[in-house]
Structure formats: C-alpha cells, structure tokens
Design an enzyme around this catalytic site. Structure first.
Site, PDB file in Angstrom:
ATOM      1  N   TYR A 126      38.614  59.738  37.879  1.00  0.00           N
ATOM      2  CA  TYR A 126      38.335  58.308  37.848  1.00  0.00           C
ATOM      3  C   TYR A 126      38.731  57.715  39.192  1.00  0.00           C
ATOM      4  O   TYR A 126      39.913  57.662  39.533  1.00  0.00           O
ATOM      5  CB  TYR A 126      39.118  57.661  36.697  1.00  0.00           C
ATOM      6  CG  TYR A 126      38.835  56.211  36.424  1.00  0.00           C
ATOM      7  CD1 TYR A 126      37.798  55.524  37.043  1.00  0.00           C
ATOM      8  CD2 TYR A 126      39.624  55.529  35.506  1.00  0.00           C
ATOM      9  CE1 TYR A 126      37.556  54.196  36.761  1.00  0.00           C
ATOM     10  CE2 TYR A 126      39.389  54.190  35.229  1.00  0.00           C
ATOM     11  CZ  TYR A 126      38.356  53.527  35.853  1.00  0.00           C
ATOM     12  OH  TYR A 126      38.129  52.203  35.566  1.00  0.00           O
ATOM     13  N   LYS A 154      34.039  59.418  37.070  1.00  0.00           N
ATOM     14  CA  LYS A 154      33.731  58.024  36.747  1.00  0.00           C
ATOM     15  C   LYS A 154      33.928  57.241  38.035  1.00  0.00           C
ATOM     16  O   LYS A 154      35.046  57.125  38.537  1.00  0.00           O
ATOM     17  CB  LYS A 154      34.636  57.481  35.645  1.00  0.00           C
ATOM     18  CG  LYS A 154      34.384  55.999  35.358  1.00  0.00           C
ATOM     19  CD  LYS A 154      35.368  55.419  34.356  1.00  0.00           C
ATOM     20  CE  LYS A 154      35.127  53.921  34.191  1.00  0.00           C
ATOM     21  NZ  LYS A 154      36.108  53.286  33.271  1.00  0.00           N
TER      22      LYS A 154
END
Length: 286
Positions: A126, A154
């Site tokens: 992330y 992400k």
C-alpha cells in the site's frame, strides 16, 4: 470496508457480518479489505481486528476474497497481526509503508519482506505517501517484486505514470486506491480498485468497468461522469470514513459513528451525501 460500531462505541459483530454480506451480494464487491485505515485500524484493538477477520470470513465464505490490513510502524507488531489474520482465515494481507518513523527505503523493504516471510499469504503493498509521508521508490518496488508472495499494489499516490512504469517493469498487479481516478487508472492497465465509495456505489462501479471491458468507452465515461457528484461528496469533504458511515446510516445499513479522534459528519455534509446517493437511483446505465 469500514468497521461498524454500536451506539456505545463497541465492535458491532452482527453489523460487521451484515455489512460484509451487503457489500458482496448487493454492491458486487469480489474482495473485502478489513482492518485498513478506512476500517479505523488505528483505534481497534488486536483482539477486535482478529474478530473482524473471523466475522467477515464467516459471513462471505468463498464469495469474496478477504484481505486484512496488518502493517503498522512496528515491524514486530505487524508480524503478529499478520499471523493472527492468517489464523483467522484471511486470504491475503494489505501492508502499508511504516508511517511517522520515516525509515530509509532499505528499512521499508525490510519491513515488508519480514512481514511477508511470516505467513503463507499473498501480499498487497500500500503506497500512500500523503498519509505516511514516505512512499515506495522504484528500486524498492523492483526489490520487493522478487519476493514470491508480494504480488500486488494498492496505489494511492495519484501518480498514474509512476504506477504504469512500476507495473510494466515489475509485473505487480496494480489496484487504484484513489476513487476519483478509478476509471483513468483502469484505462492504463490497473486491474481493479480498492475503493471507499464502493460501500455505496459498488454496483455502479462494476457496471462502469464492464462497459470499458466490452469496448464501450463512451458508456464507461458517461457512468464515470454521473458518479462524480457522489464521489466528490464522499471523498472531498473530509475523511472518507466519516462520509461513508453517514451514507450507510442514510440507507439504514450498519456503520455507527467513528471512534475519536474522528467525529460524525456534520448535518450539512450528511444531507449532501444522502442527496447525492439518492440521485444515483436506477438509471439507464445501471
């Protein structure tokens, strides 16, 4: 996925299960990320995090992948969270860059590798420097992509050219983490989204992506344009958690108020969100 709380601020276990089923069965989500920032992970205990994973896995069964946030700015603590998530039935991990402590890129890589080594679960990195201050550099992505279990990202940088460059260079699967850029990111090769707005417009997002996959880019763009007012109301007026919980309440769905230091939506914002979501009732493109 947000974390539903009771009026007294405790974890709402039945509400968590009900919301998970709604997101999968009604909104069309084929994966649920729990215990992320949108799930108020800074304010939930380790025991609550385990309960959330267990509850969601039991609620959705094999109808959706359940990915658990398990990264903090303490690598040892993060390893414990990852192991607990695996034992509770999670199918994957979401690992954010260590926030506040600002490690070197070598430290960032070692943090992720240590957690990835601790379980057998696939890992989604992330990258969100607006929140964590430190991002993930190109060379760090190249190093991490060589790890067998690190397979996805992400991306919440808003930097689509960088995402494309890393995706092409490493083969990592990219998921958009900025709802305002969902279609733009998808059009450049990202494979999906980790979405906040999908709590309320997931069905519409699926229709948009299906149209794009079918080659009807004009229809996909028309849907994206129609979703803009709701997306802006949910994502541009403060923390998305606050807005989404307000929108869920307007629909009679579980959510409850956020835990401090976050406050519930002010009445004007709650009314705006309710109106924008109501405008998205059945339409010809839905």
């Amino acid at each position: 996925m947000i974390t539903p709380f009771t009026p007294s601020g405790e974890l709402d276990v039945p509400g968590t299960a009900a919301l998970a089923r709604h997101l999968v069965d009604e909104q069309g989500c084929d994966g649920l990320v729990v215990n992320g920032t949108t799930g108020e992970s800074p304010t939930t205990t380790d025991a609550e995090k385990t309960q959330i994973v267990q509850t969601v896995v039991e609620a959705v069964g094999d109808r959706a992948h359940v990915i658990a946030g398990a990264s903090t700015y303490d690598t040892r603590h993060s390893v414990g969270l990852a192991k607990a998530a695996e034992a509770a039935g999670a199918g994957g991990l979401l690992l954010v860059t260590p926030y506040y402590s600002r490690p070197t890129q070598a430290g960032v890589a070692a943090h992720f590798e240590t957690i990835a080594d601790a379980t057998e679960l696939p890992v989604m990195l992330y990258d969100i420097p607006p929140r964590t201050v430190i991002g993930i550099d190109d060379a760090t992505f190249e190093r991490l992509a060589r790890h067998d279990r690190i397979i996805a990202v992400k991306d919440a940088t808003g930097d689509i050219p960088k995402a494309q460059r890393i995706r092409v260079g490493t083969g990592l699967a990219y998921y958009c983490g900025v709802d305002e850029l969902n279609l733009a990111a998808y059009a450049t090769g990202q494979v999906g989204v980790v979405s906040v707005t999908a709590h309320l417009i997931g069905r519409h997002l699926n229709t948009m992506f299906d149209a794009f996959d079918e080659g009807d880019t004009a229809r996909a763009n028309a849907i994206n344009d129609a979703l803009l007012p709701a997306t802006e109301a949910l994502m541009s007026q403060g923390p998305g958690i606050i807005a989404v919980k307000s929108g869920l309440a307007a629909r009679g769905l579980p959510g409850g108020e956020p835990r401090l230091p976050l406050l519930p939506a002010e009445p004007d914002l709650a009314a705006l969100i309710a109106a924008r979501i109501a405008d998205l009732k059945e339409a010809s493109w839905a």
